[in-house]
Design a protein around this motif. Structure first.
Motif, PDB file in Angstrom:
ATOM      1  N   TYR A 173       0.744  -1.735   0.054  1.00 43.24           N
ATOM      2  CA  TYR A 173      -0.146  -0.033  -0.557  1.00 43.24           C
ATOM      3  C   TYR A 173       0.867   1.210   0.322  1.00 43.24           C
ATOM      4  CZ  TYR A 173      -4.419  -2.104   0.158  1.00 43.24           C
ATOM      5  OH  TYR A 173      -5.565  -3.199   0.011  1.00 43.24           O
ATOM      6  N   LYS A 177       0.595   4.721  -2.702  1.00 46.92           N
ATOM      7  CA  LYS A 177       0.964   5.855  -2.763  1.00 46.92           C
ATOM      8  C   LYS A 177       1.640   6.306  -3.306  1.00 46.92           C
ATOM      9  CE  LYS A 177      -0.222   8.634   1.070  1.00 46.92           C
ATOM     10  NZ  LYS A 177       0.123   8.985   2.398  1.00 46.92           N
ATOM     11  N   ASN A 187      -6.392   5.579   3.022  1.00 43.80           N
ATOM     12  CA  ASN A 187      -6.061   4.652   2.239  1.00 43.80           C
ATOM     13  C   ASN A 187      -6.026   3.744   2.204  1.00 43.80           C
ATOM     14  OD1 ASN A 187      -4.297   3.656  -0.019  1.00 43.80           O
ATOM     15  ND2 ASN A 187      -2.382   3.770   0.626  1.00 43.80           N
TER      16      ASN A 187
END
Length: 207
Positions: A173, A177, A187
């Motif tokens: 993740y 990002k 997120n």
């Protein structure tokens, strides 16, 4: 020391009579003297620690004072309990509780059952409060689980351990990002990845 919101000692009597932390005694004395209501406190409980990764359970009563930490680690947040008319707010800049800080608080679009990834902010203050849209309504405490992943632990290759699975998820993740032009605080993890986090937490809490 990890499970109380007062930063006091929880295993001896150094903090006050019968092991009650000194700040609690001070709040009680203040209430007796001036008749003021005592502030609601958030509580934090250490659930697990391994390979540098720590897991905490944070309980936030409505309008409780934020338990301020520092953003040296990446965080995976699982919103375990949050009523529909409740909102979680992140603290603003400045001294916590000051006019500038409270005015600068940001409403987060967190929902019960969802999991979010928050990148380290380099050591700046991190904290949340729990508010309800209907000021007169009674609300159960919000409960979130926080998995703190140090930057040097991200991407651990051993997927056979819970710490390795969490590290890999965190890395994926953070990489996404970095590729995105959006600077979003929320997120949100996919349903599949969220289930991985929840399964890890179930393993840890059932031990």
């Amino acid at each position: 020391t990890f499970s109380n919101a007062f930063q006091g000692c929880e295993c001896c009597d150094d903090c006050g009579i019968s092991g009650i932390p000194l700040p609690v005694h001070q709040a009680i004395d203040f209430h007796k003297l001036f008749g003021q209501s005592m502030p609601r406190m958030q509580s934090r409980e250490l659930m697990a620690r391994k390979d540098g990764i720590t897991v905490y359970k944070l309980t936030m009563p409505r309008k409780s004072d934020p338990l301020v930490e520092f953003g040296n680690t990446h965080r995976i947040i699982y919103v375990k309990e949050l009523e529909e008319d409740s909102r979680i707010l992140s603290i603003g800049n400045g001294v916590v509780g000051s006019s500038d800080e409270t005015k600068g608080r940001t409403i987060l679009e967190w929902k019960k059952g969802n999991v979010y990834v928050i990148a380290s902010n380099g050591g700046k203050a991190v904290g949340w409060t729990h508010n309800v849209l209907d000021e007169e309504a009674k609300a159960s405490p919000a409960v979130i689980y926080t998995l703190k992943v140090p930057p040097d632990s991200v991407g651990d290759s051993d997927s056979t351990t819970w710490t390795g699975r969490i590290s890999k998820l965190c890395l994926s993740y953070l990489e996404n990002k970095g590729k995105s032009e959006k600077k979003s605080f929320n997120n949100r993890m996919s349903v599949e990845d969220s289930e991985t986090v929840k399964n890890v937490l179930t393993e840890l809490t059932e031990k």
